[in-house]
Design an enzyme around this catalytic site. Sequence first.
Site, PDB file in Angstrom:
ATOM      1  CG  ASP A 299     -37.108 -14.531 -58.900  1.00  0.00           C
ATOM      2  OD1 ASP A 299     -36.793 -14.000 -57.910  1.00  0.00           O
ATOM      3  OD2 ASP A 299     -36.815 -15.655 -59.185  1.00  0.00           O
TER       4      ASP A 299
ATOM      5  CB  SER B  59     -36.209 -12.003 -55.456  1.00  0.00           C
ATOM      6  OG  SER B  59     -36.617 -13.076 -55.251  1.00  0.00           O
TER       7      SER B  59
ATOM      8  CG  ASP C  72     -49.994  -2.611 -53.974  1.00  0.00           C
ATOM      9  OD1 ASP C  72     -49.884  -1.958 -53.112  1.00  0.00           O
ATOM     10  OD2 ASP C  72     -49.156  -3.494 -54.539  1.00  0.00           O
TER      11      ASP C  72
END
Length: 550
Positions: free
Chosen positions: A286, A281, A394
């Site tokens: 989620d 989550s 990222d």
Amino acid sequence: MAMDDSESCGSRASPAEPSQQLRMHRKLEVYSEVLWRLRESGSTEALSPSFEDDLWAHFNRLPARYALDVNVERADDVLTHKRLLQHAQDPANRPIFDVRIVQMPRGDSFSNFSGEETLIHPPPTFGSSSNLESLTLEVEGHVQNGDRIPHSTSDLSRPMLEITFSTEDKPKLLSQLTTLLSEVGLNIQEAHAFSTNDGYSLDVFVVDGWPYEETDLLKDVLQKEINRSKKASLSVGQWSTMKENLESKEDFPEYIQIPTDGLDVWEIDTKFLKFQSKMASGSYGDLFRGTYCSQEVAIKVFKPELISLDMQREFAQEVYIMRKVRHKNVVQFIGACTRPSSLFIVTEFMPGGSLYDFLHKQKGAFKLPSLLRVAIDVSKGMNYLHQNDIVHRDLKTANILMDENEVAKVADFGVARVKAKSGVMTAETGTYRWMAPEVIEHKPYDHKADVFSFGIMLWELLTGKLPYEYLTPLQAAVGVVQKGLRPTIPKHCNPKLADLLEKCWHQNPALRPDFSEILETLQIIAKEECEDRRKDKSSGGFFSALRRNH
């Protein structure tokens, strides 16, 4: 706060492990000292019958690290923090902030005969404690792991200010605050970020770059910048109201339009999609394990209450990029549900989990052959992305997943972008511990920002440690930019691998290698290691013993 290392805060009577008991003891000491000092000062608030419980509740809202970092000699600043957190509960006040001068310039007129620094104003609220969470500002320089990092001479000629923000804790908050300070020309020298256990934040920045001694003008400038930022983006509540009142379906379409490039639409037929168990989550949604047409899949579900115009754009960008890539070292995109009320992204299921979980939750470790195999897989995936003008932005161990055959694959393109025609991009994104300095500083950057992140990730695989584990994420970012901070390479590291690490995280992006060069270097190291093992095996370990003896 997504980027901050949070701790839970219990009540006075809660049981605790030895380390927790130590932190609790320290918190009680600081609380008692602050309470005594405030009462001794004659503070009207401190004389209230309920103040003792109110002050303890304040300390309990914040992680134990807050008590470790508080400067008890500035006890009245705890009242400021308490007040800011209280006022932040009103949405109209957010973000609320306080500014004060904490240190005047050093120089002949401000120094005594012994050469010691003379402070015209009190020291910062934070940073005076001895723990390693603080990036202290000493004239002699800062020492990390035995390496001295010099201070900029600009530190000696400008007033230092402490700016404290409080607002609702939310994703990317630290990025927004650092961007705000950067926009008004301030340089962050020290930072402390705390998340409360009821959804608020307290973020303290020590900055320079403000040329004036008074703070009223800076307060006005900051407030104007905050107001400008508020106008530029809608809150979730505003978006929900706007959605209900929309008359045109073009403003909130039934389906999000994804650029096709002549490709199929990839719309998921939800009647064939079955959810099984939640795996993780996050701030925006989620992650579930499930099946699609009997194939095992991972389903990324965005939280409906957070769907805004910005999220729609990010979702469309992620789907657009994932539909473009096909490589054995990139997680395979299967399809998406593009209805704004229920946004899903479906990918192949990776039973091996993430490298982050393996290293830091399962406490696993890589021997050099396995490490090189994983690093080569990641390099192949990243080389493919860069050849197709896709910058991940990222790259970190949490976004590298393993399949059932232990093949590593690059995942999570939530912040990835197709490289601009100019070759450079702006706007900060990513995760501080792995982030390149040019991205942290909001400077233009290109695909070499991924190379920096790869270098940090490779060090993490080598050591099994979290990068800058003794610092909060924001403090690590300040160290990387202001102090040239980098992880310490282990002495036993393969020399060629050590050299590659230093090249990958070079301050100058132009001097970092491309992933094609990284891949070639890793393959050479792997080949040499394989040959050494073969020689050792054929000679009964003679060469290994010889190397150890010499």
